[in-house]
Design a protein around this motif. Sequence first.
Motif, PDB file in Angstrom:
ATOM      1  N   HIS A 165      32.206  24.525  30.334  1.00 32.81           N
ATOM      2  CA  HIS A 165      32.070  23.563  29.238  1.00 32.81           C
ATOM      3  C   HIS A 165      31.863  22.143  29.763  1.00 32.81           C
ATOM      4  N   GLU A 166      32.594  21.793  30.807  1.00 28.12           N
ATOM      5  CA  GLU A 166      32.488  20.437  31.350  1.00 28.12           C
ATOM      6  C   GLU A 166      31.123  20.198  31.989  1.00 28.12           C
ATOM      7  N   VAL A 167      30.646  21.173  32.743  1.00 25.13           N
ATOM      8  CA  VAL A 167      29.355  21.015  33.420  1.00 25.13           C
ATOM      9  C   VAL A 167      28.219  20.966  32.397  1.00 25.13           C
ATOM     10  N   LEU A 168      28.236  21.881  31.443  1.00 24.85           N
ATOM     11  CA  LEU A 168      27.160  21.920  30.454  1.00 24.85           C
ATOM     12  C   LEU A 168      27.155  20.670  29.572  1.00 24.85           C
ATOM     13  N   GLY A 204      24.137  17.649  28.703  1.00 23.77           N
ATOM     14  CA  GLY A 204      23.681  17.439  27.343  1.00 23.77           C
ATOM     15  C   GLY A 204      23.654  18.697  26.496  1.00 23.77           C
ATOM     16  N   LYS A 205      24.304  19.757  26.971  1.00 21.36           N
ATOM     17  CA  LYS A 205      24.359  21.011  26.227  1.00 21.36           C
ATOM     18  C   LYS A 205      25.654  21.062  25.410  1.00 21.36           C
ATOM     19  N   VAL A 206      25.562  21.576  24.195  1.00 19.93           N
ATOM     20  CA  VAL A 206      26.731  21.742  23.335  1.00 19.93           C
ATOM     21  C   VAL A 206      27.299  23.137  23.549  1.00 19.93           C
ATOM     22  N   THR A 207      28.616  23.233  23.671  1.00 21.39           N
ATOM     23  CA  THR A 207      29.258  24.523  23.916  1.00 21.39           C
ATOM     24  C   THR A 207      30.396  24.754  22.924  1.00 21.39           C
ATOM     25  N   ALA A 208      30.771  26.020  22.797  1.00 20.86           N
ATOM     26  CA  ALA A 208      31.852  26.412  21.895  1.00 20.86           C
ATOM     27  C   ALA A 208      32.745  27.431  22.570  1.00 20.86           C
ATOM     28  N   ASN A 260      35.512  18.484  27.658  1.00 20.00           N
ATOM     29  CA  ASN A 260      35.560  17.016  27.700  1.00 20.00           C
ATOM     30  C   ASN A 260      35.972  16.366  26.387  1.00 20.00           C
ATOM     31  N   TYR A 261      36.304  17.173  25.364  1.00 18.96           N
ATOM     32  CA  TYR A 261      36.587  16.622  24.042  1.00 18.96           C
ATOM     33  C   TYR A 261      38.039  16.873  23.654  1.00 18.96           C
ATOM     34  N   PHE A 279      42.321  19.379  25.497  1.00 20.28           N
ATOM     35  CA  PHE A 279      40.916  19.098  25.762  1.00 20.28           C
ATOM     36  C   PHE A 279      40.132  20.409  25.818  1.00 20.28           C
ATOM     37  N   GLY A 280      39.018  20.419  25.090  1.00 21.31           N
ATOM     38  CA  GLY A 280      38.188  21.609  25.036  1.00 21.31           C
ATOM     39  C   GLY A 280      36.730  21.241  24.872  1.00 21.31           C
ATOM     40  N   PRO A 281      35.877  22.231  24.625  1.00 21.33           N
ATOM     41  CA  PRO A 281      34.457  21.941  24.383  1.00 21.33           C
ATOM     42  C   PRO A 281      34.294  21.230  23.039  1.00 21.33           C
TER      43      PRO A 281
END
Length: 546
Positions: free
Chosen positions: A186-189, A193-197, A207-208, A231-233
């Motif tokens: 999740h952090e790398v993507l 600029g990629k959105v992850t779940a 990072n959120y 902290f999660g995606p």
Amino acid sequence: MFHIEIEEIVKTKSRIKMMNLEGEMIMRFRSIFIIFLSILLMSCSFNSDNHEVKDNPIAIQMKNQTSPKIVFLTIDSLMDEPLKKAIQENKAPALEFFIKNGQYHKNLISSYPTMSVTIDSSLITGTYPEQHKIPGLVWYDEDEKRIINYGNGWFEILKIGATQFAEDALYQFNNIDLSPQVETLHEVLDKRGKVTASINAIIYRGNYEHTLNIPKIISKPTGLPDQYNTFGPKILSLGAFIRQDENNLHLLNRLGLNDAFSAQELKYMLENDTLPDFTILYFPGNDNTVHKKGPMTTKGIEEVDKQLQEVLNVFPSWKNALDHIVWIIIGDSEQSKVKRDKENALIDLREVLSDYHILKLNESVSKEDELVITANERMAYIYKISKDISLQDVISKLQKDERIAWIAWKENDMMQVKSGNLDGVFQFKKEGDFKDAYNQTWFIKGNRSILDLTINQNQIEYGDYPDALARLYGALHSHKGDFLIVDAKPGYEFIGESSPQHTGGGAHGSLHKDDSLAPIIVTGTNKSIDHIRIVDLKKWILDLLR
């Protein structure tokens, strides 16, 4: 490159027998609310028809073009033989559909210990425990001088305390214990600029910042906080604690940490066109069923397949589900059969080491304490916390139990492995003249048969213990302390003070291939993967989403 064997899977004749589980009450219920919390948060981790691990790298290749989005599904304790049986009996049409339209391999190598928390940490970080620092479901923290328990049975949790357990499982696990020195998918993507779940996955660090809301039915009687920050995606779903679909009502079973909740969250994103670039989704139900009924049961597979059918039915046709999505479906590890006879099947390490004073779960470390035992089903950590005892004496006592396959420990820079029924000692460390199929080099010395290694012209071939050296090295360097690792022979399980027991059912945890191999199904990509190991999937996924 491997070959697809759909016909063999579909036509395989039923040849599997069912097993049963017994349990044992250890203590009275302290509070129905605490029990409810404990139960709902517990987590435990291609082509040939034989069970031998292929040592050569195998590449996943597809005819289709790479799809723009990835849905990664983990089915806890999904195994090859019961999957084939379910398909043969027409009880898993969704999984059969994915296999027929993709590629299948049955020997995805897990992490070690083969417990979900360690496995999922390896999956999401692309590292073994020496880097991600999650040693197992239960372990001893030398700095805090306490046992960490992420959910190894509610008897243990009751003794450790629900508040401490919730702190470890809901906050500390992802935000403190998972090493900041490794990056998650999740952090790398997100940086790209990629959105992850993440949906009901145990490890989800991103990072959120998110707020986990503790249901009042639990927080009020237990004194737990109303909320935990984590902290999660960008998109995080974790049962009743946080969800995307406010109308997702599948909350009664383990407060949403169940298959139906996971499937509903994915359906919601598909129906509302909010599916991100990468989604990881966890189906936990099969694991509990296999623990109870044994490795050959298909009941859990049938139930999760119903949820997958619901997901596929969102599309105009099932074929449409393949148009724009790469589907990756894996099991995280196998479970092996535990003998039914408790007296024989359960290795009570307190009895084996009865000469020592062993730390109790609900007590602080005292001067009298000499050892700590943390059993992770078919493997265990044994910690020396007193300077007045000798580890070699502990090893000698453990060697007398014929149910223990081997004992491992660190000595200076060398890994040491002994067995009770094989002579000598096996020693190894990183970097040397011997090379394995994963391009890892090793210095080895001594009785290599202890870990079932074969050497051909300085090439290491693994037998009963897939990727044994790297996986064992990872566990031995996963955390601080002066400790031993003990690994059980097939059919046996370790127990400590209040450990779960799976006699007559299934269990995992060990390095043995019976616990370590799982299926992987892939559709919609022609991108190769160098090795079929869980630790290699992160890099492969990042390459897919460039």
